[in-house]
Design a protein around this motif. Structure first.
Motif, PDB file in Angstrom:
ATOM      1  N   PHE A 273       0.804  -1.227   0.000  1.00  0.00           N
ATOM      2  CA  PHE A 273       0.000   0.000   0.000  1.00  0.00           C
ATOM      3  C   PHE A 273       0.838   1.279   0.000  1.00  0.00           C
ATOM      4  CE2 PHE A 273      -3.402  -2.913   0.798  1.00  0.00           C
ATOM      5  CZ  PHE A 273      -4.513  -2.289   0.270  1.00  0.00           C
ATOM      6  N   TRP A 274       1.967   1.314   0.684  1.00  0.00           N
ATOM      7  CA  TRP A 274       2.747   2.557   0.647  1.00  0.00           C
ATOM      8  C   TRP A 274       4.248   2.303   0.494  1.00  0.00           C
ATOM      9  CZ3 TRP A 274       0.706   1.197   5.575  1.00  0.00           C
ATOM     10  CH2 TRP A 274       1.621   1.087   6.598  1.00  0.00           C
ATOM     11  N   ASN A 275       4.581   1.143  -0.118  1.00  0.00           N
ATOM     12  CA  ASN A 275       5.991   0.860  -0.374  1.00  0.00           C
ATOM     13  C   ASN A 275       6.849   0.783   0.876  1.00  0.00           C
ATOM     14  OD1 ASN A 275       6.651   0.367  -2.997  1.00  0.00           O
ATOM     15  ND2 ASN A 275       6.281   2.529  -3.564  1.00  0.00           N
ATOM     16  N   PHE A 276       6.280   0.363   1.955  1.00  0.00           N
ATOM     17  CA  PHE A 276       7.058   0.253   3.191  1.00  0.00           C
ATOM     18  C   PHE A 276       8.222  -0.710   2.961  1.00  0.00           C
ATOM     19  CE2 PHE A 276       8.152  -2.011   7.074  1.00  0.00           C
ATOM     20  CZ  PHE A 276       8.370  -0.966   7.956  1.00  0.00           C
ATOM     21  N   SER A 277       9.434  -0.251   3.267  1.00  0.00           N
ATOM     22  CA  SER A 277      10.570  -1.165   3.169  1.00  0.00           C
ATOM     23  C   SER A 277      11.634  -0.748   4.181  1.00  0.00           C
ATOM     24  CB  SER A 277      11.158  -1.143   1.760  1.00  0.00           C
ATOM     25  OG  SER A 277      11.783   0.083   1.545  1.00  0.00           O
ATOM     26  N   THR A 278      12.492  -1.674   4.531  1.00  0.00           N
ATOM     27  CA  THR A 278      13.562  -1.369   5.486  1.00  0.00           C
ATOM     28  C   THR A 278      14.814  -2.108   5.066  1.00  0.00           C
ATOM     29  OG1 THR A 278      12.965  -3.258   6.804  1.00  0.00           O
ATOM     30  CG2 THR A 278      12.037  -1.164   7.479  1.00  0.00           C
ATOM     31  N   GLU A 279      15.945  -1.682   5.633  1.00  0.00           N
ATOM     32  CA  GLU A 279      17.169  -2.408   5.279  1.00  0.00           C
ATOM     33  C   GLU A 279      17.280  -3.724   6.053  1.00  0.00           C
ATOM     34  OE1 GLU A 279      20.678  -0.185   6.140  1.00  0.00           O
ATOM     35  OE2 GLU A 279      19.603   1.579   6.762  1.00  0.00           O
ATOM     36  N   LYS A 280      16.504  -3.851   7.114  1.00  0.00           N
ATOM     37  CA  LYS A 280      16.481  -5.092   7.893  1.00  0.00           C
ATOM     38  C   LYS A 280      17.846  -5.490   8.427  1.00  0.00           C
ATOM     39  CE  LYS A 280      12.232  -7.242   7.358  1.00  0.00           C
ATOM     40  NZ  LYS A 280      11.631  -7.995   8.397  1.00  0.00           N
ATOM     41  N   ASN A 281      18.753  -4.524   8.567  1.00  0.00           N
ATOM     42  CA  ASN A 281      20.078  -4.869   9.077  1.00  0.00           C
ATOM     43  C   ASN A 281      20.169  -4.444  10.539  1.00  0.00           C
ATOM     44  OD1 ASN A 281      22.837  -4.575   9.872  1.00  0.00           O
ATOM     45  ND2 ASN A 281      23.385  -4.934   7.731  1.00  0.00           N
TER      46      ASN A 281
END
Ligand code: SER
Length: 292
Positions: A273-281
């Motif tokens: 829905f809003w391109n939520f993303s993270t580097e997850k590091n």
């Protein structure tokens, strides 16, 4: 963004922004809530007032009053305000991973079977469901309330030390390590929980509320930046702060709650829905917090 803002809290703000109108009062003051709606044209509401999980378990009556009754009152008033003014009031509600349970899930999705074990979790779930119902009612009328919610994991802030929550061990441990204080952890070293930094948490709310329309009956979204165990965090901090002293004194009240909350969250819906993303590091995430 040129919008006028009314901020209501039981405490004085630490810093004041000139254009914000501050009211020092309580969310359970119904008369005040009525007068805010009567005297203003309200377009958006961000409703944060709540007792956190541990405080709620110790004060179940107050938790019901603040977490549920006051939230329902606010939602109902926002709905009527929308109907009377022939518009839609966007309503943000911060929900929590506390709605999951009783089994500890990995990669929990929004629709996964939910039976919260804590008072706080059932308060949050009750409002998710109540808000969604009012949302549906509004949809058929074209006016009323647009309910949106995020199920937050533990939130880690750079400068505010939280209390009353189960996930608070992480920001508290970071703070102790940074300030050369000893820390006694109430959770076992293998306890895994999901987390998000305050910046990403705020951005997620902004992104969600910016969306024109959300085509989803399920009005809640998971967000998470990293998921780690107590031991992962301890190891990281011990490396960064060699003098850091950590001990464990497991509390049944804390452990029994953490054991029913997911170890990680599936965030595909927020991504869609809003391109939520993270580097997850994990390391990058913590370094940013520590070096602030
Ligand atoms: N962080 C909260 C708590 O631990 C959950 O939403 O109570």
């Amino acid at each position: 963004q040129g919008k006028s803002i009314i901020a209501l809290d039981i405490n004085e703000p630490k810093d004041k922004i000139d254009s914000v109108h501050y009211i020092k009062d309580s969310i359970i003051n119904c008369e005040l809530i009525n007068s805010i709606f009567n005297d203003n044209y309200v377009k958006e509401i961000y409703h944060f007032a709540a007792l956190l999980s541990q405080t709620a378990s110790k004060n179940p009556k107050l938790a019901l009053e603040i977490n549920e009754d006051a939230s329902k009152y606010l939602i109902n008033n926002a709905y009527l305000h929308g109907i009377n003014n022939k518009h839609i009031v966007k309503f943000f509600f911060p929900s929590s991973i506390a709605v999951y349970g009783p089994r500890k899930l990995k990669n929990a999705s929004e629709q996964d079977i939910i039976k919260p074990t804590t008072i706080y979790g059932s308060n949050k779930l009750a409002i998710e469901q109540f808000g969604s119902k009012v949302h549906e009612k509004s949809k058929s009328k074209n006016y009323g309330l647009d309910f949106r919610s995020i199920r937050f994991p533990g939130v880690i802030s750079y400068d505010t030390l939280p209390s009353g929550g189960t996930t608070d061990y992480a920001p508290q441990m970071i703070n102790s390590a940074k300030n050369n204080l000893e820390f006694e952890c109430k959770l076992s070293s293998d306890t895994v929980l999901p987390f998000i930094g305050i910046n990403k948490a705020i951005l997620s709310m902004i992104d969600l509320m910016k969306l024109e329309k959300i085509n989803s009956k399920l009005r809640v979204f998971n967000v998470e930046e990293v998921s780690f165990s107590v031991k992962d965090l301890a190891n990281f901090l011990e490396k960064q702060f060699p003098n850091f002293k950590l001990s464990y004194k497991i509390s049944k009240d804390f452990q029994s709650v953490a054991d029913t909350w997911p170890s990680s969250l599936n965030c595909e819906k927020a991504n869609k829905f809003w391109n939520f993303s993270t580097e997850k590091n994990f390391e990058v995430f913590l370094e940013k917090i520590i070096n602030k």
